[in-house]
Design a protein around this motif. Structure first.
Motif, mmCIF file in Angstrom:
data_model
loop_
_atom_site.group_PDB
_atom_site.id
_atom_site.type_symbol
_atom_site.label_atom_id
_atom_site.label_comp_id
_atom_site.label_asym_id
_atom_site.label_seq_id
_atom_site.Cartn_x
_atom_site.Cartn_y
_atom_site.Cartn_z
ATOM 1 N N PRO A 1 50.772 32.862 33.538
ATOM 2 C CA PRO A 1 51.880 32.363 34.359
ATOM 3 C C PRO A 1 52.533 31.110 33.777
ATOM 4 O O PRO A 1 53.723 30.878 33.998
ATOM 5 N N VAL B 1 57.511 28.542 31.560
ATOM 6 C CA VAL B 1 58.242 27.954 30.424
ATOM 7 C C VAL B 1 59.506 28.779 30.159
ATOM 8 O O VAL B 1 60.616 28.241 30.039
ATOM 9 N N GLN C 1 47.682 33.024 18.286
ATOM 10 C CA GLN C 1 49.029 32.504 18.022
ATOM 11 C C GLN C 1 49.362 32.531 16.529
ATOM 12 O O GLN C 1 50.458 32.178 16.136
HETATM 13 C C1 LIG Z 1 52.138 28.302 27.766
HETATM 14 C C2 LIG Z 1 52.123 26.852 27.270
HETATM 15 C C3 LIG Z 1 52.939 26.743 25.992
HETATM 16 C C4 LIG Z 1 52.749 25.948 28.363
HETATM 17 O O1 LIG Z 1 52.812 24.631 27.821
HETATM 18 P P1 LIG Z 1 53.085 23.345 28.729
HETATM 19 O O2 LIG Z 1 53.515 22.236 27.829
HETATM 20 O O3 LIG Z 1 51.924 23.106 29.626
HETATM 21 O O4 LIG Z 1 54.308 23.800 29.595
HETATM 22 P P2 LIG Z 1 55.141 22.870 30.565
HETATM 23 O O5 LIG Z 1 54.471 21.532 30.749
HETATM 24 O O6 LIG Z 1 56.543 22.884 30.058
HETATM 25 O O7 LIG Z 1 54.990 23.602 31.979
HETATM 26 C C5 LIG Z 1 55.680 24.782 32.251
HETATM 27 C C6 LIG Z 1 55.382 25.255 33.660
HETATM 28 O O8 LIG Z 1 54.122 25.955 33.677
HETATM 29 C C7 LIG Z 1 53.432 25.614 34.861
HETATM 30 N N1 LIG Z 1 52.028 25.875 34.623
HETATM 31 C C8 LIG Z 1 51.208 25.264 33.762
HETATM 32 N N2 LIG Z 1 49.980 25.829 33.826
HETATM 33 C C9 LIG Z 1 50.061 26.813 34.750
HETATM 34 C C10 LIG Z 1 49.128 27.775 35.277
HETATM 35 N N3 LIG Z 1 47.876 27.841 34.822
HETATM 36 N N4 LIG Z 1 49.577 28.618 36.218
HETATM 37 C C11 LIG Z 1 50.845 28.591 36.674
HETATM 38 N N5 LIG Z 1 51.764 27.723 36.212
HETATM 39 C C12 LIG Z 1 51.366 26.852 35.267
HETATM 40 C C13 LIG Z 1 53.798 24.157 35.031
HETATM 41 O O9 LIG Z 1 53.540 23.722 36.356
HETATM 42 C C14 LIG Z 1 55.281 24.197 34.740
HETATM 43 O O10 LIG Z 1 55.951 24.743 35.866
HETATM 44 P P3 LIG Z 1 57.369 24.195 36.386
HETATM 45 O O11 LIG Z 1 58.329 24.387 35.221
HETATM 46 O O12 LIG Z 1 57.673 25.057 37.536
HETATM 47 O O13 LIG Z 1 57.146 22.746 36.679
HETATM 48 C C15 LIG Z 1 50.656 26.367 27.031
HETATM 49 O O14 LIG Z 1 49.900 26.608 28.181
HETATM 50 C C16 LIG Z 1 49.994 27.041 25.837
HETATM 51 O O15 LIG Z 1 50.174 26.617 24.699
HETATM 52 N N6 LIG Z 1 49.183 28.098 26.093
HETATM 53 C C17 LIG Z 1 48.495 28.800 24.999
HETATM 54 C C18 LIG Z 1 49.455 29.550 24.100
HETATM 55 C C19 LIG Z 1 50.359 30.461 24.880
HETATM 56 O O16 LIG Z 1 49.971 31.069 25.853
HETATM 57 N N7 LIG Z 1 51.619 30.549 24.404
HETATM 58 C C20 LIG Z 1 52.588 31.437 24.993
HETATM 59 C C21 LIG Z 1 52.317 32.844 24.543
HETATM 60 S S1 LIG Z 1 53.475 33.980 25.296
#
Ligand SMILES: CC(C)(COP(=O)(O)OP(=O)(O)OC[C@H]1O[C@@H](n2cnc3c(N)ncnc32)[C@H](O)[C@@H]1OP(=O)(O)O)[C@@H](O)C(=O)NCCC(=O)NCCS
Length: 166
Positions: A127, A132, A28
């Protein structure tokens, strides 16, 4: 926006250092974040991008504490476009914060920066990032095959975009 997002400050360097040490999070950042000094340099870079109108990064707050990042970068005035990205600390995931922050930064980019088209992309095997994007109003535009190369493996990505008129 006031209680959810605020610009990063140099005092936040310990948060950046801790976030960068979490699994897969080094990707990131465009430079290694392996010390407090490096974290401060990263924040200084974010501040410079804000100054030169190429990028706007925000700490995502939970109870006033920074637990994630959301940004609109690659701001291109000619075409009124920007690139959205986000990450959350592991402890703060699953609370809907990333979706809310992505929505908030998009509204900032449309109303405060006057941009028209915001783009983002995620690996197909991410996913949560796709949820998001969709939850923040970014429509799917298509798959780019073998777009990224990490540790000897190529990854497809999916591009999303949200327009000011969506
Ligand atoms: C991607 C990321 C930002 C999501 O953050 P988060 O705060 O958990 O997101 P939210 O709580 O807003 O959840 C978003 C959705 O993802 C879903 N979700 C979370 N983990 C999941 C998984 N492993 N598989 C499928 N869906 C998933 C949640 O259920 C939610 O779904 P909904 O909107 O249908 O209820 C976080 O996992 C992260 O920082 N990952 C590492 C960095 C990254 O990948 N950044 C994006 C690069 S493109």
């Amino acid at each position: 926006m006031d209680t959810l997002l605020r610009p990063w400050s140099l005092d936040d360097a310990p948060v950046i250092l801790a976030a960068a040490a979490e699994e897969m999070m080094d990707r990131q950042f465009t430079m290694p974040i392996d010390s407090l000094t490096a974290a401060q340099e990263w924040i200084t870079l974010l501040m410079a991008r804000r100054e030169d109108d190429t990028g706007y990064s925000f700490a995502v707050l939970h109870d006033g504490v920074p637990v994630g990042n959301v940004a609109v970068s690659s701001v291109e005035r000619r075409h009124q476009t920007g690139w959205v990205s986000y990450w959350m600390r592991e402890e703060a995931r699953g609370k809907g914060l990333a979706t809310r922050a992505c929505r908030a930064v998009s509204e900032f980019a449309f109303s405060e920066l006057g941009l028209f088209r915001l783009e983002l992309a995620h690996r197909l095997d991410n996913p949560a990032s796709c949820r998001v994007a969709t939850g923040a109003g970014f429509a799917v535009e298509g798959v780019e095959r073998a777009r990224l190369f990490y540790d000897g493996v190529r990854f497809d990505t999916e591009t999303h975009a949200r327009l000011a008129t969506d």
